[in-house]
Design a protein around this motif. Structure first.
Motif, PDB file in Angstrom:
ATOM      1  N   VAL A  12     -11.601  22.055 -20.571  1.00  0.00           N
ATOM      2  CA  VAL A  12     -11.867  22.104 -19.271  1.00  0.00           C
ATOM      3  C   VAL A  12     -13.357  21.336 -19.035  1.00  0.00           C
ATOM      4  O   VAL A  12     -13.308  20.884 -17.778  1.00  0.00           O
ATOM      5  CB  VAL A  12     -11.622  23.568 -18.712  1.00  0.00           C
ATOM      6  CG1 VAL A  12     -12.196  23.701 -17.409  1.00  0.00           C
ATOM      7  CG2 VAL A  12     -10.633  24.163 -18.972  1.00  0.00           C
ATOM      8  N   GLY A  13     -14.291  21.715 -19.655  1.00  0.00           N
ATOM      9  CA  GLY A  13     -15.477  21.055 -19.345  1.00  0.00           C
ATOM     10  C   GLY A  13     -15.562  19.700 -19.344  1.00  0.00           C
ATOM     11  O   GLY A  13     -16.073  18.898 -18.310  1.00  0.00           O
ATOM     12  N   LEU A  14     -15.120  19.151 -20.377  1.00  0.00           N
ATOM     13  CA  LEU A  14     -14.946  17.630 -20.347  1.00  0.00           C
ATOM     14  C   LEU A  14     -14.088  17.030 -19.147  1.00  0.00           C
ATOM     15  O   LEU A  14     -14.412  15.954 -18.768  1.00  0.00           O
ATOM     16  CB  LEU A  14     -14.516  17.180 -21.743  1.00  0.00           C
ATOM     17  CG  LEU A  14     -15.512  17.444 -22.851  1.00  0.00           C
ATOM     18  CD1 LEU A  14     -15.043  17.075 -24.308  1.00  0.00           C
ATOM     19  CD2 LEU A  14     -16.778  16.795 -22.542  1.00  0.00           C
ATOM     20  N   ILE A  15     -13.077  17.766 -18.930  1.00  0.00           N
ATOM     21  CA  ILE A  15     -12.204  17.236 -17.897  1.00  0.00           C
ATOM     22  C   ILE A  15     -12.789  17.293 -16.484  1.00  0.00           C
ATOM     23  O   ILE A  15     -12.991  16.178 -15.745  1.00  0.00           O
ATOM     24  CB  ILE A  15     -10.905  18.196 -17.580  1.00  0.00           C
ATOM     25  CG1 ILE A  15     -10.080  17.814 -18.752  1.00  0.00           C
ATOM     26  CG2 ILE A  15     -10.192  17.951 -16.331  1.00  0.00           C
ATOM     27  CD1 ILE A  15      -8.948  18.862 -18.761  1.00  0.00           C
ATOM     28  N   PHE A  16     -13.726  18.415 -16.263  1.00  0.00           N
ATOM     29  CA  PHE A  16     -14.550  18.459 -14.946  1.00  0.00           C
ATOM     30  C   PHE A  16     -15.628  17.405 -14.979  1.00  0.00           C
ATOM     31  O   PHE A  16     -16.156  16.705 -14.157  1.00  0.00           O
ATOM     32  CB  PHE A  16     -15.091  19.822 -14.766  1.00  0.00           C
ATOM     33  CG  PHE A  16     -14.272  20.965 -13.946  1.00  0.00           C
ATOM     34  CD1 PHE A  16     -13.436  20.657 -13.240  1.00  0.00           C
ATOM     35  CD2 PHE A  16     -14.357  22.218 -14.482  1.00  0.00           C
ATOM     36  CE1 PHE A  16     -12.632  21.288 -12.446  1.00  0.00           C
ATOM     37  CE2 PHE A  16     -13.663  22.963 -13.766  1.00  0.00           C
ATOM     38  CZ  PHE A  16     -12.776  22.858 -12.972  1.00  0.00           C
ATOM     39  N   ALA A  17     -16.228  17.374 -16.169  1.00  0.00           N
ATOM     40  CA  ALA A  17     -17.395  16.337 -16.335  1.00  0.00           C
ATOM     41  C   ALA A  17     -16.981  14.887 -16.347  1.00  0.00           C
ATOM     42  O   ALA A  17     -17.764  13.888 -15.788  1.00  0.00           O
ATOM     43  CB  ALA A  17     -18.054  16.376 -17.742  1.00  0.00           C
ATOM     44  N   LEU A  18     -16.169  14.451 -16.994  1.00  0.00           N
ATOM     45  CA  LEU A  18     -15.588  12.830 -17.151  1.00  0.00           C
ATOM     46  C   LEU A  18     -14.338  12.645 -16.012  1.00  0.00           C
ATOM     47  O   LEU A  18     -14.293  11.353 -15.714  1.00  0.00           O
ATOM     48  CB  LEU A  18     -15.220  12.953 -18.418  1.00  0.00           C
ATOM     49  CG  LEU A  18     -16.330  13.034 -19.411  1.00  0.00           C
ATOM     50  CD1 LEU A  18     -16.106  13.009 -20.973  1.00  0.00           C
ATOM     51  CD2 LEU A  18     -17.595  12.350 -19.107  1.00  0.00           C
ATOM     52  N   ALA A  19     -13.651  13.511 -15.693  1.00  0.00           N
ATOM     53  CA  ALA A  19     -12.198  12.922 -15.059  1.00  0.00           C
ATOM     54  C   ALA A  19     -12.179  13.435 -13.555  1.00  0.00           C
ATOM     55  O   ALA A  19     -11.523  12.798 -13.108  1.00  0.00           O
ATOM     56  CB  ALA A  19     -11.185  13.550 -15.871  1.00  0.00           C
ATOM     57  N   VAL A  20     -12.981  14.292 -13.066  1.00  0.00           N
ATOM     58  CA  VAL A  20     -12.743  14.684 -11.885  1.00  0.00           C
ATOM     59  C   VAL A  20     -13.440  14.033 -10.830  1.00  0.00           C
ATOM     60  O   VAL A  20     -14.694  14.158 -11.000  1.00  0.00           O
ATOM     61  CB  VAL A  20     -12.884  16.277 -11.634  1.00  0.00           C
ATOM     62  CG1 VAL A  20     -12.915  16.859 -10.041  1.00  0.00           C
ATOM     63  CG2 VAL A  20     -12.158  17.289 -12.569  1.00  0.00           C
ATOM     64  N   GLN A  21     -13.167  13.502  -9.874  1.00  0.00           N
ATOM     65  CA  GLN A  21     -13.937  12.652  -8.768  1.00  0.00           C
ATOM     66  C   GLN A  21     -14.030  13.543  -7.585  1.00  0.00           C
ATOM     67  O   GLN A  21     -14.902  12.794  -6.746  1.00  0.00           O
ATOM     68  CB  GLN A  21     -13.252  11.373  -8.686  1.00  0.00           C
ATOM     69  CG  GLN A  21     -13.125  10.531  -9.999  1.00  0.00           C
ATOM     70  CD  GLN A  21     -14.343   9.940 -10.367  1.00  0.00           C
ATOM     71  OE1 GLN A  21     -15.570  10.041  -9.576  1.00  0.00           O
ATOM     72  NE2 GLN A  21     -14.674   9.846 -11.588  1.00  0.00           N
ATOM     73  N   ASP A  22     -13.347  14.657  -7.417  1.00  0.00           N
ATOM     74  CA  ASP A  22     -13.556  15.275  -5.976  1.00  0.00           C
ATOM     75  C   ASP A  22     -14.875  16.031  -5.953  1.00  0.00           C
ATOM     76  O   ASP A  22     -15.447  16.103  -7.169  1.00  0.00           O
ATOM     77  CB  ASP A  22     -12.319  16.265  -6.052  1.00  0.00           C
ATOM     78  CG  ASP A  22     -10.879  15.429  -5.702  1.00  0.00           C
ATOM     79  OD1 ASP A  22     -11.027  14.224  -5.230  1.00  0.00           O
ATOM     80  OD2 ASP A  22      -9.833  15.914  -6.096  1.00  0.00           O
TER      81      ASP A  22
END
Length: 87
Positions: A12-22
């Motif tokens: 979840v942390g890597l998704i937030f850090a690398l993939a979320v642009q909002d």
């Protein structure tokens, strides 16, 4: 708490850090992601260290000989024997 929690936080942390642009007002999602990823990695390391710790006792005996030399004997007993290897 185990490896599952660590992997979940890391993912979840890597998704937030690398993939979320909002963005959310007053919340930096990239920073929150890196914090969650760090916590996940820390949980994985702590679980691995705890699982690797030997459970048992040690007995140390020191014998002094007539010529003044000493012999130290250490005996370790493990309460949880490792599982047999699977083929």
């Amino acid at each position: 708490m185990g490896y599952g929690l660590g992997v979940f936080l890391l993912a979840v942390g890597l998704i937030f850090a690398l993939a979320v642009q909002d963005s959310i007002d007053a919340v930096n999602l990239t920073l929150v992601g890196w914090i969650l990823a760090g916590c996940g990695a820390l949980v994985i390391v702590l679980v691995a260290l705890q699982a690797n710790r030997t459970r048992g006792s040690a007995t140390v005996a020191t014998t002094t000989h007539a010529d003044g030399t000493q012999t130290t004997t250490e005996k370790r007993t493990q309460t949880d024997p490792p599982p047999p290897p699977t083929a």
